[in-house]
Design a protein around this motif. Structure first.
Motif, mmCIF file in Angstrom:
data_model
loop_
_atom_site.group_PDB
_atom_site.id
_atom_site.type_symbol
_atom_site.label_atom_id
_atom_site.label_comp_id
_atom_site.label_asym_id
_atom_site.label_seq_id
_atom_site.Cartn_x
_atom_site.Cartn_y
_atom_site.Cartn_z
ATOM 1 N N PRO A 127 0.765 -1.146 0.089
ATOM 2 C CA PRO A 127 0.207 0.049 -0.096
ATOM 3 C C PRO A 127 0.837 1.188 -0.098
ATOM 4 O O PRO A 127 1.710 1.530 1.064
ATOM 5 N N LEU A 128 0.653 2.091 -1.140
ATOM 6 C CA LEU A 128 1.421 3.497 -1.196
ATOM 7 C C LEU A 128 0.238 4.464 -0.675
ATOM 8 O O LEU A 128 -0.796 4.497 -1.058
ATOM 9 N N TRP A 129 0.837 5.136 0.395
ATOM 10 C CA TRP A 129 -0.223 6.183 0.879
ATOM 11 C C TRP A 129 -0.076 7.393 0.148
ATOM 12 O O TRP A 129 0.947 8.083 -0.205
ATOM 13 N N PHE A 130 -1.218 7.986 0.099
ATOM 14 C CA PHE A 130 -1.510 9.707 -0.408
ATOM 15 C C PHE A 130 -2.365 10.320 0.674
ATOM 16 O O PHE A 130 -3.253 9.922 1.113
ATOM 17 N N ALA A 131 -2.112 11.573 0.577
ATOM 18 C CA ALA A 131 -2.851 12.513 1.626
ATOM 19 C C ALA A 131 -3.095 13.826 0.945
ATOM 20 O O ALA A 131 -2.111 14.177 0.097
ATOM 21 N N PRO A 132 -4.003 14.662 1.367
ATOM 22 C CA PRO A 132 -4.059 16.115 0.639
ATOM 23 C C PRO A 132 -3.065 16.725 0.986
ATOM 24 O O PRO A 132 -2.318 16.770 2.136
ATOM 25 N N ALA A 133 -2.483 17.586 0.024
ATOM 26 C CA ALA A 133 -1.149 18.178 0.143
ATOM 27 C C ALA A 133 -1.038 19.308 1.395
ATOM 28 O O ALA A 133 0.144 19.596 1.786
ATOM 29 N N ASP A 134 -2.328 19.856 1.609
ATOM 30 C CA ASP A 134 -2.336 20.839 2.735
ATOM 31 C C ASP A 134 -2.686 20.013 4.135
ATOM 32 O O ASP A 134 -2.874 20.875 5.183
ATOM 33 N N ASP A 135 -2.677 18.728 4.134
ATOM 34 C CA ASP A 135 -3.125 18.001 5.281
ATOM 35 C C ASP A 135 -4.439 18.091 5.893
ATOM 36 O O ASP A 135 -4.606 18.121 7.071
ATOM 37 N N SER A 136 -5.208 18.610 5.056
ATOM 38 C CA SER A 136 -6.792 18.894 5.469
ATOM 39 C C SER A 136 -7.425 17.793 5.740
ATOM 40 O O SER A 136 -6.920 16.679 5.042
ATOM 41 N N LEU A 137 -8.640 17.964 6.326
ATOM 42 C CA LEU A 137 -9.514 16.738 6.327
ATOM 43 C C LEU A 137 -10.359 17.030 5.122
ATOM 44 O O LEU A 137 -11.094 17.921 4.990
ATOM 45 N N ALA A 138 -10.234 15.735 4.289
ATOM 46 C CA ALA A 138 -10.967 15.826 2.894
ATOM 47 C C ALA A 138 -12.204 14.890 3.116
ATOM 48 O O ALA A 138 -12.208 13.994 3.870
#
Length: 224
Positions: A127-138
């Motif tokens: 599993p390769l993880w991704f997150a919102p660039a600004d670390d916001s709750l999306a």
């Protein structure tokens, strides 16, 4: 397919996200929500939908509640099977199986802080993880419904709320690692409000990749 995600921001952050929709008073039916660092198919997770109905204790507006990840499977996929393990990701919204759940009363938001796509490595898949660039709750653009059936033989027949979320073409961050698809991600109150309330002709336009640059690749263990 995205079959793993995380929600590590606290319950207050979920309430604030729901309030930002400006759709009325927020009803929180989550109880005491723990940190959810690894959500897999059939996990119980928070969703945000609009409370509807006429019950005296029903508060109009966004409602935070728990549901199990996995929408009912199409009939052809259940031929000869006694257990419906559910469908987590929905791509073809033109299918008659999914069209029944595209009206506003079935749409929901699925809050997340990061998600993973299983990608091929030298030693297999990981599993390769991704997150919102600004670390916001999306939020993922989801659909939910009440369902009666068997998810696990040991559990037997249950009646519960289940959910899944839409997928689309990948954006620039996801495509090099997972070229087939990515979840439909909604990052602003305007997009999230449209998903919950708009006619399908308007809401359908939200089934598109997140803008390039909107995600950061965290790595295989969630690290930078």
């Amino acid at each position: 397919m995205c079959n793993l995600y995380a929600l590590t921001k606290g319950q207050q952050a979920l309430r604030e996200l729901a309030r930002a929709l400006d759709l009325g008073a927020v009803a929180d039916r989550l109880g005491n929500l723990p940190v959810l660092s690894s959500l897999y198919p059939d996990a119980e997770a928070p969703i945000i939908g609009l409370a509807r109905g006429t019950a005296p204790n029903l508060i109009p507006g966004p409602m935070l509640s728990l549901a199990r990840w996995g929408m009912p499977s199409p009939a052809f996929a259940l031929a000869g099977k006694s257990v419906d393990r559910g469908i987590t990701n929905i791509r073809n919204t033109a299918s008659p199986h999914w069209r029944r759940w595209l009206a506003p009363q079935y749409r929901c938001l699925v809050p997340f802080t990061s998600f993973a796509e299983h990608v091929k490595t030298d030693t297999g898949f990981a599993p390769l993880w991704f997150a919102p660039a600004d670390d916001s709750l999306a939020c993922f653009a989801g659909i939910a419904t009440r369902w009666t059936g068997v998810r696990k033989k040991a559990e037997g027949e249950v009646t519960l709320t289940v959910f899944g979320f839409l997928t689309c073409e990948p954006n620039a961050e996801v495509a090099p690692h997972h070229p087939k698809a990515m979840p439909v991600i909604l990052t602003t109150p305007d997009e999230q409000r449209r998903w919950l309330t708009a006619d399908w002709a308007d809401a359908a336009a939200l089934q598109r990749p997140l803008a390039d640059g909107g995600l950061r690749v965290m790595g295989f263990e969630g690290e930078e």
